[in-house]
Design an enzyme around this catalytic site. Sequence first.
Site, PDB file in Angstrom:
ATOM      1  CB  ILE A 111      71.874  20.147  70.187  1.00  7.69           C
ATOM      2  CG1 ILE A 111      72.138  19.716  71.640  1.00  7.69           C
ATOM      3  CG2 ILE A 111      72.940  21.137  69.731  1.00  7.69           C
ATOM      4  CD1 ILE A 111      73.466  19.026  71.854  1.00  7.69           C
ATOM      5  CG  PHE A 114      66.915  25.077  71.497  1.00  7.32           C
ATOM      6  CD1 PHE A 114      66.099  26.143  71.852  1.00  7.32           C
ATOM      7  CD2 PHE A 114      66.510  23.794  71.845  1.00  7.32           C
ATOM      8  CE1 PHE A 114      64.919  25.944  72.547  1.00  7.32           C
ATOM      9  CE2 PHE A 114      65.332  23.582  72.542  1.00  7.32           C
ATOM     10  CZ  PHE A 114      64.528  24.661  72.886  1.00  7.32           C
ATOM     11  CD  GLU A 115      73.674  25.485  68.837  1.00 11.79           C
ATOM     12  OE1 GLU A 115      74.256  26.354  68.144  1.00 11.79           O
ATOM     13  OE2 GLU A 115      73.686  25.470  70.077  1.00 11.79           O
ATOM     14  N   GLY A 116      69.594  26.062  65.240  1.00 12.81           N
ATOM     15  CA  GLY A 116      69.139  26.589  63.953  1.00 12.81           C
ATOM     16  C   GLY A 116      69.994  26.058  62.814  1.00 12.81           C
TER      17      GLY A 116
END
Length: 259
Positions: A111, A114-116
């Site tokens: 997670i 992909f969230e950065g």
Amino acid sequence: MKFTLFAAAAALASTAVAFPITGDSVNCRSGPGTSYAVKKSYAKGHDVTITCQTGGTSVSGNSIWDKTSDGCYVADYYVKTGSSGYVKPKCSTGGGSCSAPKSNAATVDLIAEFEGFVAKVYIDATGHPTVGYGHLCTKSKCAEVGYPIPLSKANGKKLLATDMAKAEKCVTAMLNSKAVLNANQYGALVSLAFNVGCGAVQSSSIVTRLNKGEKAATVYPQEFPKWVHGGGKVLPGLVRRRNAEVALAKKAAGKALPC
């Protein structure tokens, strides 16, 4: 014999007692929380029959949700049961009947990827102050975070793991005892729910199939790739995320659900 029949009838009547709705147009949802899809609404004064109760999203300090005879969940805060506690048995399958497992490190890492990450507080595209791996701040200067800002990536992941609790809880609540998931399969579903919202996942064919006893190894590769659209277009970032979630789910791990 007559006494036994009378006692049984009395017991049945007591379990079927109805309770009035106290709020105006109270939503009954597909799961025990405000993120779930609305199935129907009850008018003030409408009597509902509660089949069981479970934990869910807190509403004005009350985290109990009542499953009605209509098969949906309504916040107990809006039901006049005469008690602030449980008045019915806890729901035995799904519906939050156990504590949600914490996601493993592999799920948190996925997670996070992909969230950065942004170390300092910034304003996101919707105008909300945000920090770390997409944490939406609730207090001035993100005072609720509890870690020094600028955030380190390590503390950012700790904060992310806390933020994932809502997705973990609702994933656990939406699955019944036929849904058997290892920690990585559970984590993949948590990642999906964290990304698209629990209400969307709860009403999906993924959950329907898992709750019928289909294996995640079969369901995920067929269903996850469907969740790659935004604005009517296939988004490459979502394609990569779904592929990563399916890949995570293929890795062996200890049992997570049912708990």
